[in-house]
Scaffold this active site. Structure first.
Site, PDB file in Angstrom:
ATOM      1  N   ASP A  41     -10.880  -8.679   7.909  1.00  0.00           N
ATOM      2  CA  ASP A  41     -12.239  -8.592   7.591  1.00  0.00           C
ATOM      3  C   ASP A  41     -12.847  -9.830   7.461  1.00  0.00           C
ATOM      4  O   ASP A  41     -13.939  -9.937   7.808  1.00  0.00           O
ATOM      5  CB  ASP A  41     -12.116  -8.005   6.087  1.00  0.00           C
ATOM      6  CG  ASP A  41     -12.722  -6.494   6.339  1.00  0.00           C
ATOM      7  OD1 ASP A  41     -12.093  -5.692   7.390  1.00  0.00           O
ATOM      8  OD2 ASP A  41     -12.767  -5.656   5.379  1.00  0.00           O
ATOM      9  N   ASP A  44      -3.097 -18.206   1.765  1.00  0.00           N
ATOM     10  CA  ASP A  44      -4.093 -18.880   1.184  1.00  0.00           C
ATOM     11  C   ASP A  44      -4.574 -19.871   1.955  1.00  0.00           C
ATOM     12  O   ASP A  44      -5.883 -20.096   2.158  1.00  0.00           O
ATOM     13  CB  ASP A  44      -3.835 -19.403  -0.389  1.00  0.00           C
ATOM     14  CG  ASP A  44      -2.320 -19.925  -0.363  1.00  0.00           C
ATOM     15  OD1 ASP A  44      -1.363 -19.806   0.485  1.00  0.00           O
ATOM     16  OD2 ASP A  44      -2.093 -20.697  -1.218  1.00  0.00           O
ATOM     17  N   LYS A  48       3.691 -15.260   2.360  1.00  0.00           N
ATOM     18  CA  LYS A  48       3.486 -16.106   0.951  1.00  0.00           C
ATOM     19  C   LYS A  48       4.939 -16.217   0.463  1.00  0.00           C
ATOM     20  O   LYS A  48       5.402 -15.902  -0.383  1.00  0.00           O
ATOM     21  CB  LYS A  48       2.607 -15.305   0.054  1.00  0.00           C
ATOM     22  CG  LYS A  48       2.399 -15.815  -1.287  1.00  0.00           C
ATOM     23  CD  LYS A  48       1.436 -16.926  -0.941  1.00  0.00           C
ATOM     24  CE  LYS A  48       0.879 -17.517  -2.539  1.00  0.00           C
ATOM     25  NZ  LYS A  48       0.104 -18.856  -2.377  1.00  0.00           N
ATOM     26  N   TYR A  56       0.802  -1.310   0.157  1.00  0.00           N
ATOM     27  CA  TYR A  56       0.062  -0.050  -0.135  1.00  0.00           C
ATOM     28  C   TYR A  56       0.961   1.362  -0.209  1.00  0.00           C
ATOM     29  O   TYR A  56       0.238   2.199  -0.289  1.00  0.00           O
ATOM     30  CB  TYR A  56      -1.087   0.071   1.402  1.00  0.00           C
ATOM     31  CG  TYR A  56      -1.883  -1.075   1.256  1.00  0.00           C
ATOM     32  CD1 TYR A  56      -2.203  -1.807   0.258  1.00  0.00           C
ATOM     33  CD2 TYR A  56      -2.732  -1.173   2.316  1.00  0.00           C
ATOM     34  CE1 TYR A  56      -3.050  -2.839   0.079  1.00  0.00           C
ATOM     35  CE2 TYR A  56      -3.752  -2.151   2.410  1.00  0.00           C
ATOM     36  CZ  TYR A  56      -4.042  -3.181   1.333  1.00  0.00           C
ATOM     37  OH  TYR A  56      -4.817  -4.144   1.439  1.00  0.00           O
ATOM     38  N   ASP A  82      -5.193  -6.735   6.001  1.00  0.00           N
ATOM     39  CA  ASP A  82      -6.396  -6.090   5.876  1.00  0.00           C
ATOM     40  C   ASP A  82      -7.324  -6.972   5.365  1.00  0.00           C
ATOM     41  O   ASP A  82      -8.678  -6.956   5.878  1.00  0.00           O
ATOM     42  CB  ASP A  82      -5.988  -4.948   4.534  1.00  0.00           C
ATOM     43  CG  ASP A  82      -7.037  -4.054   4.028  1.00  0.00           C
ATOM     44  OD1 ASP A  82      -8.053  -4.210   4.841  1.00  0.00           O
ATOM     45  OD2 ASP A  82      -6.910  -3.467   2.970  1.00  0.00           O
TER      46      ASP A  82
END
Ligand code: NAD
Length: 355
Positions: free
Chosen positions: A251, A223, A191, A142, A247
């Site tokens: 959620d 994943d 990852k 980001y 992020d």
């Protein structure tokens, strides 16, 4: 002790839910002999209306001069058509940057009394779950190098995931220390089978392991983590991860608790001053009706007591009072499924009675 708290009530239901948290803190102050001084500052749409900008200088200065900051929520349809840099939400990024908050702590807890609101099958959540997600907040993709360019197939855009040793070490320190205060199990999510930034992340997580011999640390690919959160959420205690993975996963974790009005959060930097806020927005559809659920904000205040002021017993008292009120069957409209419910002020009264 004396504590100075900056209040950023914001828009929509913000003022109602922050007022509830203030009443709870005042009761805690009386009971445990602390003085909480509250100073309100404008942020978001109400700040635009009053001053022309979403994050006035006085607000930033007030927050930086305080011992900690409690925020309601910002935004609403009235300001939706303003250009990007004048939107109320811009103030959130601004205040987080000004306070240099690089850690986001987001608990996702399933209250036994609210099991029926969880979208997962009953047998999966039979024992409930209580997860703390430690998300890196100011680095990664980001904030990395980005741009547009002409590529082999014409127009293309790129964003870059980049993490420095310093950034990884400081967030992992928070995560290990958080695990030490809880059940001492830490899962680092990355990852590393694909990304170099994740391989550095994983290497540093394990370099730091020997400083925290009481914490059991394991790695999980992002994943797989997305699957495990819905397959067996109770396996998680503390999770540490990057900005983007955090992020998305936070959620997902909030959804499996089934109740947006219940989830607090804390953003922390290198000092004890933090920014505490519910994870939900300003809920303009129910603003001003005294029906919003104030519990996420009340629990955000409980996090402030623990993480900024190191007042463990006081923080636990709030959490226990919320538990008792839910166990007794009291609900605000969002959790009542059409059954009779309590107003914002009534459920706050019940929580205060249980303190
Ligand atoms: P929202 O979280 O405000 O509301 C989503 C739904 O959940 C609504 O139906 C709302 O009534 C309900 N809800 C949310 N909090 C509740 C509570 N405490 N009690 C009972 N019900 C609750 O999300 P949205 O509708 O997408 O956004 C509304 C505004 O809030 C937008 O302007 C958005 O940009 C802003 N927003 C602000 C923040 C923040 O301040 N941190 C975060 C998200 C959205």
């Amino acid at each position: 002790m004396n504590y100075n708290i900056a209040l950023l009530k914001g828009d929509g239901i913000g003022p109602e839910i922050v007022d509830s948290a203030v009443r709870v803190l005042e009761k805690i102050g009386k009971k445990y002999g602390h003085v909480f001084n509250f100073t309100p500052y404008l942020i978001g749409g109400c700040a635009i209306d009053a001053t022309g900008e979403p994050l006035p200088k006085e607000t930033v200065e007030g927050c930086l001069a305080s011992d900690s900051v409690l925020l309601g929520a910002v935004g609403g349809p009235k300001w939706d058509t303003l250009p990007g840099n004048m939107r109320p939400e811009k103030a959130l990024l601004g205040i987080r940057a000004a306070m240099e908050l690089f850690t986001n702590l987001r608990p996702a807890k399933l209250y036994p009394a609210l099991k029926g609101d969880c979208p997962l099958r009953e047998d999966i959540v039979a024992n409930g779950f209580d997860i703390m997600i430690v998300r890196e907040l100011t680095g990664g993709i980001y904030f990395g190098e980005r741009g547009m360019r002409e590529g082999k197939y014409g127009e293309e855009a790129y964003d870059t995931e980049c993490y420095s040793r310093m950034e990884i070490e400081r967030i992992c320190k928070v995560a290990y220390e958080t695990a030490q205060k809880r059940n001492k199990r830490l899962i680092s999510i990355d990852k590393a089978n694909v990304l170099d930034s994740s391989r550095l992340w994983r290497k540093i997580v394990h370099e730091m392991e020997e400083q925290y011999p009481d914490v059991i640390v394991a790695d999980m690919l992002v994943d797989n983590a997305a699957m495990q959160l819905v397959r067996n959420p109770a396996q998680f205690d503390v999770i540490v991860t990057t900005n983007m993975f955090g992020d998305i996963l936070s959620d997902e974790a909030s959804q499996i608790t089934g109740s947006i009005g219940m989830l607090p959060s804390a953003s922390l930097g290198n000092t004890t001053r933090g920014l505490y806020e519910p994870i939900h927005g300003s809920a303009p559809d129910i603003a001003g009706k005294n029906i919003a659920n104030p519990i996420a904000t009340i629990l955000s205040a409980a996090m402030m007591l623990l993480y900024s002021f190191n007042l463990k017993a006081e923080s636990e008292a709030i959490v226990n009072a919320v538990d008792k009120v839910l166990e007794a069957g009291y609900r605000t409209a969002d959790l009542a499924h059409g059954e009779p419910s309590l107003s914002t002020t009534e459920i706050t009264d019940k929580i205060i009675e249980n303190l």
